[in-house]
Design a protein around this motif. Sequence first.
Motif, PDB file in Angstrom:
ATOM      1  N   TYR A   1       9.824   2.976  -1.590  1.00  0.00           N
ATOM      2  CA  TYR A   1       8.789   3.749  -0.902  1.00  0.00           C
ATOM      3  C   TYR A   1       8.786   3.511   0.600  1.00  0.00           C
ATOM      4  O   TYR A   1       8.550   4.430   1.379  1.00  0.00           O
TER       5      TYR A   1
ATOM      6  N   TYR B   1       8.971   6.829   2.746  1.00  0.00           N
ATOM      7  CA  TYR B   1       7.806   7.212   3.559  1.00  0.00           C
ATOM      8  C   TYR B   1       8.118   7.218   5.058  1.00  0.00           C
ATOM      9  O   TYR B   1       7.395   7.835   5.839  1.00  0.00           O
TER      10      TYR B   1
ATOM     11  N   TYR C   1       9.101  12.325   1.147  1.00  0.00           N
ATOM     12  CA  TYR C   1       8.490  12.092  -0.172  1.00  0.00           C
ATOM     13  C   TYR C   1       8.003  13.420  -0.765  1.00  0.00           C
ATOM     14  O   TYR C   1       8.279  13.743  -1.917  1.00  0.00           O
TER      15      TYR C   1
ATOM     16  N   PRO D   1      -0.579  14.680  -9.006  1.00  0.00           N
ATOM     17  CA  PRO D   1      -1.766  14.701  -8.140  1.00  0.00           C
ATOM     18  C   PRO D   1      -2.700  15.868  -8.460  1.00  0.00           C
ATOM     19  O   PRO D   1      -3.924  15.674  -8.581  1.00  0.00           O
TER      20      PRO D   1
ATOM     21  N   GLY E   1      -2.831   2.997  -5.053  1.00  0.00           N
ATOM     22  CA  GLY E   1      -1.438   3.454  -4.972  1.00  0.00           C
ATOM     23  C   GLY E   1      -1.417   4.801  -4.266  1.00  0.00           C
ATOM     24  O   GLY E   1      -0.823   5.770  -4.726  1.00  0.00           O
TER      25      GLY E   1
ATOM     26  N   GLY F   1      -0.100   5.953  -1.493  1.00  0.00           N
ATOM     27  CA  GLY F   1       1.119   6.498  -0.899  1.00  0.00           C
ATOM     28  C   GLY F   1       0.829   7.239   0.400  1.00  0.00           C
ATOM     29  O   GLY F   1       0.038   6.792   1.238  1.00  0.00           O
TER      30      GLY F   1
ATOM     31  N   ASP G   1      -2.994   0.793  -0.869  1.00  0.00           N
ATOM     32  CA  ASP G   1      -1.574   0.691  -1.252  1.00  0.00           C
ATOM     33  C   ASP G   1      -1.109  -0.696  -0.834  1.00  0.00           C
ATOM     34  O   ASP G   1      -1.679  -1.304   0.075  1.00  0.00           O
ATOM     35  N   ASN G   2      -0.065  -1.187  -1.507  1.00  0.00           N
ATOM     36  CA  ASN G   2       0.368  -2.556  -1.187  1.00  0.00           C
ATOM     37  C   ASN G   2       1.432  -2.598  -0.097  1.00  0.00           C
ATOM     38  O   ASN G   2       1.860  -3.683   0.269  1.00  0.00           O
ATOM     39  N   ILE G   3       1.850  -1.450   0.413  1.00  0.00           N
ATOM     40  CA  ILE G   3       2.827  -1.515   1.519  1.00  0.00           C
ATOM     41  C   ILE G   3       2.274  -0.818   2.761  1.00  0.00           C
ATOM     42  O   ILE G   3       1.661   0.244   2.679  1.00  0.00           O
TER      43      ILE G   3
ATOM     44  N   ASP H   1      -2.886  -6.053  -1.938  1.00  0.00           N
ATOM     45  CA  ASP H   1      -2.325  -6.134  -3.283  1.00  0.00           C
ATOM     46  C   ASP H   1      -3.280  -6.923  -4.176  1.00  0.00           C
ATOM     47  O   ASP H   1      -3.425  -8.143  -4.011  1.00  0.00           O
TER      48      ASP H   1
ATOM     49  N   VAL I   1      -2.737   7.509  -9.612  1.00  0.00           N
ATOM     50  CA  VAL I   1      -1.872   8.657  -9.902  1.00  0.00           C
ATOM     51  C   VAL I   1      -0.421   8.249  -9.701  1.00  0.00           C
ATOM     52  O   VAL I   1       0.012   7.976  -8.573  1.00  0.00           O
ATOM     53  N   GLY I   2       0.295   8.164 -10.801  1.00  0.00           N
ATOM     54  CA  GLY I   2       1.706   7.750 -10.746  1.00  0.00           C
ATOM     55  C   GLY I   2       1.876   6.336 -10.219  1.00  0.00           C
ATOM     56  O   GLY I   2       2.957   5.971  -9.761  1.00  0.00           O
TER      57      GLY I   2
ATOM     58  N   HIS J   1       4.813  -0.622 -11.177  1.00  0.00           N
ATOM     59  CA  HIS J   1       3.911  -0.357 -10.050  1.00  0.00           C
ATOM     60  C   HIS J   1       2.749  -1.358 -10.103  1.00  0.00           C
ATOM     61  O   HIS J   1       2.976  -2.547 -10.206  1.00  0.00           O
ATOM     62  N   VAL J   2       1.508  -0.870 -10.034  1.00  0.00           N
ATOM     63  CA  VAL J   2       0.347  -1.773 -10.015  1.00  0.00           C
ATOM     64  C   VAL J   2       0.354  -2.630 -11.298  1.00  0.00           C
ATOM     65  O   VAL J   2       0.329  -2.090 -12.406  1.00  0.00           O
ATOM     66  N   PRO J   3       0.393  -3.953 -11.186  1.00  0.00           N
ATOM     67  CA  PRO J   3       0.444  -4.785 -12.392  1.00  0.00           C
ATOM     68  C   PRO J   3      -0.879  -4.787 -13.153  1.00  0.00           C
ATOM     69  O   PRO J   3      -1.944  -4.510 -12.578  1.00  0.00           O
TER      70      PRO J   3
HETATM   71  C1  LIG Z   1       4.721   7.093  -7.186  1.00  0.00           C
HETATM   72  S1  LIG Z   1       3.827   6.571  -5.766  1.00  0.00           S
HETATM   73  C2  LIG Z   1       2.399   7.570  -5.990  1.00  0.00           C
HETATM   74  C3  LIG Z   1       1.695   7.863  -4.713  1.00  0.00           C
HETATM   75  C4  LIG Z   1       0.490   8.794  -4.840  1.00  0.00           C
HETATM   76  N1  LIG Z   1      -0.509   8.296  -5.778  1.00  0.00           N
HETATM   77  C5  LIG Z   1       0.924  10.193  -5.242  1.00  0.00           C
HETATM   78  O1  LIG Z   1       0.636  10.606  -6.373  1.00  0.00           O
HETATM   79  O2  LIG Z   1       1.551  10.855  -4.414  1.00  0.00           O
HETATM   80  C6  LIG Z   1       3.231   4.948  -6.244  1.00  0.00           C
HETATM   81  C7  LIG Z   1       2.526   4.196  -5.123  1.00  0.00           C
HETATM   82  O3  LIG Z   1       1.958   3.010  -5.700  1.00  0.00           O
HETATM   83  C8  LIG Z   1       2.072   1.983  -4.737  1.00  0.00           C
HETATM   84  N2  LIG Z   1       1.971   0.661  -5.394  1.00  0.00           N
HETATM   85  C9  LIG Z   1       2.874   0.025  -6.168  1.00  0.00           C
HETATM   86  N3  LIG Z   1       2.426  -1.190  -6.539  1.00  0.00           N
HETATM   87  C10 LIG Z   1       1.193  -1.329  -5.991  1.00  0.00           C
HETATM   88  C11 LIG Z   1       0.198  -2.358  -5.991  1.00  0.00           C
HETATM   89  N4  LIG Z   1       0.398  -3.506  -6.625  1.00  0.00           N
HETATM   90  N5  LIG Z   1      -0.955  -2.145  -5.320  1.00  0.00           N
HETATM   91  C12 LIG Z   1      -1.167  -0.985  -4.656  1.00  0.00           C
HETATM   92  N6  LIG Z   1      -0.271   0.026  -4.615  1.00  0.00           N
HETATM   93  C13 LIG Z   1       0.896  -0.135  -5.261  1.00  0.00           C
HETATM   94  C14 LIG Z   1       3.439   2.228  -4.100  1.00  0.00           C
HETATM   95  O4  LIG Z   1       3.592   1.573  -2.846  1.00  0.00           O
HETATM   96  C15 LIG Z   1       3.432   3.749  -3.989  1.00  0.00           C
HETATM   97  O5  LIG Z   1       2.919   4.169  -2.752  1.00  0.00           O
END
Ligand SMILES: C[S@@+](CC[C@H](N)C(=O)[O-])C[C@H]1O[C@@H](n2cnc3c(N)ncnc32)[C@H](O)[C@@H]1O
Length: 259
Positions: free
Chosen positions: A42, A46, A52, A65, A92, A94, A114-116, A138, A161-162, A168-170
């Motif tokens: 990502y 991004y 993206y 979304p 998350g 994005g 988001d974590n990044i 995070d 969402v996704g 992804h999110v644990p």
């Molecule tokens: C597939 S993208 C989806 C982005 C957005 N929700 C969308 O539908 O367009 C997944 C997002 O989850 C974020 N993500 C992953 N692990 C995460 C965490 N532990 N905490 C927060 N965000 C996280 C990623 O950095 C990424 O931006």
Amino acid sequence: MIEDTAGGTPWVVELPEQAQPYDERFILVHEGKREEIHLHDYARVYSVPGLYEYVVQDLLQCKSPAVAVRATSAAAKELHLDIKTLRILDLGAGVGVVGELLHDAGVSAVVGLDNIVEARTACDRDRPTVYEDYIVGDLGRSDSALVERLAAGQFEVLMCVGAIGGGHVPPAAFIQAVNTLIGAALIVMTVHERWLEADSRDPFSATLHAMINEGYLEVLKSSSFRHRLDMAGAPITYRVLVLRRGAAVPADLASRSGA
Ligand SMILES: C[S@@+](CC[C@H](N)C(=O)[O-])C[C@H]1O[C@@H](n2cnc3c(N)ncnc32)[C@H](O)[C@@H]1O
């Protein structure tokens, strides 16, 4: 090989035919150079404005979304809530695609998480007005300041969402997010059907099933839809879930459920 230009952008994207459908790589051709990028890198994706959205929304026809925001509107209506006044946390977030759709639906209080940092940078660059606030953090790292900040946000809806399952999110971070919500808050998520099966090896599956079976979450809606195409053009099926929060979830539920 699918090759396409993204309407006036200085780059071209190629989707190679994949021997492995889950190997989600594409080629970015820019200034005569070819760069192979994983869809889940990502930070890199991004960093290129519009990349993206072009790959995920346009080429791979991602519907998550829009489906999630429609499900949120429908649930609010059924529960006689005014979606415009709901306080929503977008976990998350994005580049802000979900935030933009919520903003278009008239919701004013949406916070992105988001974590990044690259996600917030891209959102500030491309959709600076859709979030009331965009937090980089995070919840998987037991960050008590972050938990306090989210709890102070008094969120009534959590959108994922996704961003759940598939690394992804644990699960423990998801529990933390749910526990920061207020009252009988709603959780709206889109998640791969495979990751929801009881025998799925995705750690999220066991945690979600335990949260539902032990009464911490009530399922208000669950239906499948075509999330997007994979790189070889085959459909990927997700479920959209609308859940209602019950009592606070014990912090050890993720480890207890084997996640
Ligand atoms: C597939 S993208 C989806 C982005 C957005 N929700 C969308 O539908 O367009 C997944 C997002 O989850 C974020 N993500 C992953 N692990 C995460 C965490 N532990 N905490 C927060 N965000 C996280 C990623 O950095 C990424 O931006």
